[in-house]
Design an enzyme around this catalytic site. Structure first.
Site, mmCIF file in Angstrom:
data_model
loop_
_atom_site.group_PDB
_atom_site.id
_atom_site.type_symbol
_atom_site.label_atom_id
_atom_site.label_comp_id
_atom_site.label_asym_id
_atom_site.label_seq_id
_atom_site.Cartn_x
_atom_site.Cartn_y
_atom_site.Cartn_z
ATOM 1 N N SER A 94 87.066 0.713 27.191
ATOM 2 C CA SER A 94 86.450 0.796 25.854
ATOM 3 C C SER A 94 85.712 2.115 25.765
ATOM 4 O O SER A 94 84.494 2.170 25.649
ATOM 5 C CB SER A 94 85.503 -0.379 25.623
ATOM 6 O OG SER A 94 84.459 -0.402 26.575
ATOM 7 N N HIS B 135 88.153 -5.804 28.260
ATOM 8 C CA HIS B 135 88.279 -5.965 29.712
ATOM 9 C C HIS B 135 89.042 -7.220 30.127
ATOM 10 O O HIS B 135 89.307 -7.418 31.309
ATOM 11 C CB HIS B 135 86.893 -5.981 30.374
ATOM 12 C CG HIS B 135 86.156 -4.686 30.224
ATOM 13 N ND1 HIS B 135 84.831 -4.546 30.490
ATOM 14 C CD2 HIS B 135 86.591 -3.460 29.836
ATOM 15 C CE1 HIS B 135 84.457 -3.298 30.269
ATOM 16 N NE2 HIS B 135 85.500 -2.620 29.864
ATOM 17 N N GLU C 279 80.594 -8.116 27.379
ATOM 18 C CA GLU C 279 79.920 -8.447 28.645
ATOM 19 C C GLU C 279 78.672 -9.299 28.427
ATOM 20 O O GLU C 279 77.824 -8.957 27.611
ATOM 21 C CB GLU C 279 79.514 -7.148 29.374
ATOM 22 C CG GLU C 279 80.702 -6.243 29.675
ATOM 23 C CD GLU C 279 80.274 -4.844 30.124
ATOM 24 O OE1 GLU C 279 79.190 -4.696 30.701
ATOM 25 O OE2 GLU C 279 81.045 -3.901 29.854
ATOM 26 N N GLU D 178 86.032 -6.064 35.421
ATOM 27 C CA GLU D 178 84.813 -5.784 36.188
ATOM 28 C C GLU D 178 84.393 -6.962 37.065
ATOM 29 O O GLU D 178 83.279 -6.989 37.583
ATOM 30 C CB GLU D 178 83.672 -5.396 35.237
ATOM 31 C CG GLU D 178 83.951 -4.102 34.486
ATOM 32 C CD GLU D 178 82.815 -3.685 33.550
ATOM 33 O OE1 GLU D 178 81.871 -4.483 33.371
ATOM 34 O OE2 GLU D 178 82.888 -2.574 33.010
ATOM 35 N N ASP E 152 76.569 -6.525 26.564
ATOM 36 C CA ASP E 152 77.170 -5.291 26.052
ATOM 37 C C ASP E 152 78.193 -5.727 25.020
ATOM 38 O O ASP E 152 79.220 -6.329 25.364
ATOM 39 C CB ASP E 152 77.844 -4.494 27.185
ATOM 40 C CG ASP E 152 78.509 -3.221 26.655
ATOM 41 O OD1 ASP E 152 78.439 -2.956 25.440
ATOM 42 O OD2 ASP E 152 79.100 -2.486 27.482
ATOM 43 N N GLU F 55 73.432 -3.733 24.617
ATOM 44 C CA GLU F 55 74.129 -2.438 24.604
ATOM 45 C C GLU F 55 75.150 -2.411 23.471
ATOM 46 O O GLU F 55 75.848 -3.398 23.238
ATOM 47 C CB GLU F 55 74.818 -2.249 25.965
ATOM 48 C CG GLU F 55 75.575 -0.937 26.129
ATOM 49 C CD GLU F 55 76.211 -0.856 27.523
ATOM 50 O OE1 GLU F 55 75.577 -1.277 28.512
ATOM 51 O OE2 GLU F 55 77.363 -0.377 27.624
ATOM 52 N N ASP G 217 75.661 3.254 24.539
ATOM 53 C CA ASP G 217 76.708 3.696 25.472
ATOM 54 C C ASP G 217 77.689 4.565 24.692
ATOM 55 O O ASP G 217 77.591 5.799 24.707
ATOM 56 C CB ASP G 217 77.370 2.463 26.090
ATOM 57 C CG ASP G 217 78.633 2.782 26.883
ATOM 58 O OD1 ASP G 217 78.895 3.965 27.157
ATOM 59 O OD2 ASP G 217 79.381 1.839 27.230
ATOM 60 N N LYS H 156 76.666 7.516 32.087
ATOM 61 C CA LYS H 156 77.944 7.499 32.789
ATOM 62 C C LYS H 156 78.337 8.957 33.032
ATOM 63 O O LYS H 156 78.759 9.643 32.088
ATOM 64 C CB LYS H 156 79.013 6.813 31.934
ATOM 65 C CG LYS H 156 78.817 5.300 31.747
ATOM 66 C CD LYS H 156 79.783 4.776 30.694
ATOM 67 C CE LYS H 156 79.876 3.251 30.710
ATOM 68 N NZ LYS H 156 80.628 2.737 29.530
ATOM 69 N N HIS I 65 78.586 2.115 36.050
ATOM 70 C CA HIS I 65 79.987 2.200 36.466
ATOM 71 C C HIS I 65 80.886 2.277 35.232
ATOM 72 O O HIS I 65 80.396 2.255 34.104
ATOM 73 C CB HIS I 65 80.369 0.960 37.285
ATOM 74 C CG HIS I 65 80.347 -0.329 36.490
ATOM 75 N ND1 HIS I 65 80.884 -1.513 36.934
ATOM 76 C CD2 HIS I 65 79.840 -0.621 35.248
ATOM 77 C CE1 HIS I 65 80.729 -2.452 36.036
ATOM 78 N NE2 HIS I 65 80.098 -1.949 35.015
ATOM 79 N N LYS J 136 74.041 -0.603 36.421
ATOM 80 C CA LYS J 136 75.011 -1.521 35.822
ATOM 81 C C LYS J 136 76.328 -1.343 36.555
ATOM 82 O O LYS J 136 77.002 -0.322 36.399
ATOM 83 C CB LYS J 136 75.151 -1.166 34.332
ATOM 84 C CG LYS J 136 76.000 -2.124 33.531
ATOM 85 C CD LYS J 136 76.135 -1.651 32.090
ATOM 86 C CE LYS J 136 76.852 -2.679 31.238
ATOM 87 N NZ LYS J 136 77.909 -2.077 30.405
HETATM 88 P P1 PGA Z 1 84.389 0.905 29.904
HETATM 89 O O1 PGA Z 1 83.375 -0.294 29.667
HETATM 90 O O2 PGA Z 1 84.132 1.467 31.237
HETATM 91 O O3 PGA Z 1 85.706 0.218 29.768
HETATM 92 O O4 PGA Z 1 84.118 1.890 28.799
HETATM 93 C C1 PGA Z 1 82.099 -0.326 30.152
HETATM 94 C C2 PGA Z 1 81.109 -0.342 29.061
HETATM 95 O O5 PGA Z 1 81.468 -0.397 27.858
HETATM 96 O O6 PGA Z 1 79.924 -0.283 29.351
HETATM 97 ZN ZN ZN Z 2 79.257 -0.340 27.177
#
Ligand code: PGA
Ligand code: ZN
Length: 393
Positions: free
Chosen positions: A39, A141, A150, A191, A227, A268, A295, A320, A348, A371
C-alpha cells in the site's frame, strides 16, 4: 574509506526480488537490504526493478562511490542524490539508494567498532522504542479479510521493549485461540497478522477480548491502534469498506468514535493521502489521548511533514527510510518532527527481509514505537535485535 561495493538481487518475504548492498571499508563491513510496500504512498521515492537497477548502478553509480568516507554519511547520501539527479530517486531507484545508504552507515559503525544504534545515536541513546505489533489485518495485505489494513497493539504498560515483545506475541496467540473457537481462523497476511474474513467491528471485538485476557494475565496496560491505510479505501468520493460506505464527513466522525470506543492509542492514515484538512480535524479532537500518524500522508518527506505541521494534520510521523531513499533524509524527517513536538514511529514495510536495521534506527533516533509485526522470520529479526539492543543499553 569505501573500498568495495557489491549489489545483489535477493528475496523478500513476499517472494519478490529486492536489492541488497554490501559495503567494505578498509576496516569495516556493512550490509543492508531494501524492503517493499504493497500500500505504497503516491509521493514515495520510486523503486526500480532490482535487476535493471543493479545493472545501472554498477555502471553509473558504484564507481563514483568508491573511495568515499563511509563515516561521512551526509556526503555519501548527497552523492547518491546528485548522481540520481531527480527528486524521487527514479533514476537510480530508491531501493538501490536506501540499501546503499544504510549499508554505508553500518560499514561506518563497523569500522569504528560500534553498534549501529550507538554510532548514530551517540552516548545518550538510552531507550528502545516499544514494539507496535500487527495482530489482525486485511486491506492490501490479505484478500477477503478486514477492510482496515491493520489492527495493532502496543504494551504501553511494559517495563521495556523486551517485555513488550512477548506481550504482543501473547496477544497474537490469544487472538488465534479466539478465532479458532469461533470457527473463523484462516491464514495470515503479508505481515504475519491473522487475516480472517470478518468485519472491522468483529476484529475490534476479538482484539479487545484478547487484550483483556493478556492484560489480566500480565497485569500490564495494553492498548490498541489501527492503520487504516485509507488511501486504499478511498475511491475519489467515498471510503469503501466491505460492509459500509462512508463519505468524508462520516469518516471523520467514524474514526473519532473508534478512538473513544476502543481507547485507541494510535491511528495511522485514517484519511486518504491528500486530505490534510480531515487529518487536522481529527487531530484537533483526539490529540490529548491518541497519536494521529501520517504514513502515506507524509512519506517520510520533509516538505510534506512541513505541510502537516502548518495545517496541524497530525501529532505523529511514520518513518520508513525506503520512502525517502537515504538515511540523511530519514534523519531530517525525524529531526523536523522532534523540533515541532510530533512523535515518530520507525516502521517496516509489508515486504521485508531479515535486515534488522530499523531496530537500531528507532533506538538511535528516539522513536516512540517500532512498527514491525509480531511473528514471522523477517519480523522477529527486528524484534530480536531490539531485545539485544535493550540488553546493551
Ligand atoms: P506497506 O504497508 O508496507 O504495504 O506500504 C505498511 C503500512 O501501510 O504501514
Ligand atoms: Zn501505513
Amino acid at each position: 574509506t569505501i573500498e568495495e561495493i557489491t549489489l545483489r538481487t535477493i528475496l523478500d518475504s513476499r517472494g519478490n526480488e529486492t536489492v541488497e548492498a554490501d559495503i567494505y571499508t578498509s576496516r569495516g563491513f556493512g550490509r543492508a537490504a531494501a524492503p517493499g510496500g504493497a500500500s505504497t504512498g503516491t509521493y514515495e521515492a520510486k523503486v526500480r526493478p532490482p535487476r535493471e537497477a543493479i545493472e545501472n548502478a554498477r555502471e553509473h553509480l558504484i564507481p563514483s562511490l568508491i573511495g568515499e568516507d563511509a563515516c561521512d554519511q551526509i556526503t555519501f547520501d548527497a552523492l547518491l542524490r546528485e548522481i540520481d539527479g531527480t527528486p524521487d530517486f527514479r533514476s537510480i531507484g530508491a531501493n538501490v539508494a536506501v540499501a546503499l545508504s544504510l549499508a554505508c552507515a553500518k560499514a561506518a559503525a563497523s569500522s569504528l567498532d560500534l553498534e549501529l544504534f550507538r554510532y548514530l545515536g551517540g552516548a545518550f541513546a538510552s531507550e528502545t522504542p516499544l514494539p507496535l505489533g500487527n495482530i489482525i489485518g486485511g486491506g492490501a495485505h490479505a484478500p477477503n479479510a478486514t477492510s482496515i489494513q491493520e489492527f495493532l497493539v502496543v504494551a504501553t504498560g511494559a517495563s521495556g521493549a523486551t517485555e513488550a515483545v512477548f506481550v504482543n506475541a501473547a496477544v497474537h496467540k490469544t487472538v488465534k485461540k479466539i478465532l479458532q473457537a469461533q470457527g473463523k481462523l484462516t491464514g495470515k497476511g503479508d505481515e504475519g497478522a491473522w487475516a480472517p474474513a470478518i468485519t472491522d467491528a468483529e476484529a475490534f471485538e476479538v482484539l479487545g477480548e484478547a487484550i483483556g485476557i493478556v492484560s489480566d494475565e500480565t497485569n500490564l496496560e495494553i492498548r490498541m491502534g489501527i492503520d487504516m491505510a485509507a488511501s486504499e479505501l478511498w475511491d475519489g468520493e467515498h471510503y469503501r469498506y466491505r460492509d459500509a460506505v462512508r463519505n468524508r464527513d462520516d469518516q471523520i466522525t467514524y474514526v473519532a468514535d473508534l478512538v473513544d470506543r476502543y481507547n485507541l492509542v494510535y491511528v495511522e492514515d485514517p484519511f486518504f493521502e491528500e486530505d490534510f484538512e480531515a487529518f487536522a480535524d481529527l487531530t484537533a479532537s483526539v490529540q490529548d489521548r491518541c497519536l494521529v500518524c501520517g504514513d502515506d500522508l507524509f512519506v517520510t518527506n520533509v516538505e510534506r511533514i512541513i505541510q502537516g505541521i502548518e495545517t496541524g494534520a497530525a501529532n505523529c510521523v511514520l518513518i520508513k527510510p525506503n520512502q525517502i531513499g537515504t538515511l540523511t533524509d530519514t534523519f531530517e524527517a525525524i529531526r523536523l518532527a522532534d523540533e515541532n513536538g510530533l512523535e515518530t514511529v520507525m516502521s517496516h514495510r509489508s515486504g521485508e527481509t531479515t535486515d534488522a536495521t530499523i531496530a537500531h534506527l528507532g533506538t538511535a533516533f528516539g522513536c516512540i514505537f517500532l512498527k514491525t509485526g509480531v511473528v514471522g522470520g523477517e519480523r522477529i529479526a527486528k524484534l530480536n535485535e531490539l531485545i539485544r539492543i535493550e540488553e546493551l543499553i
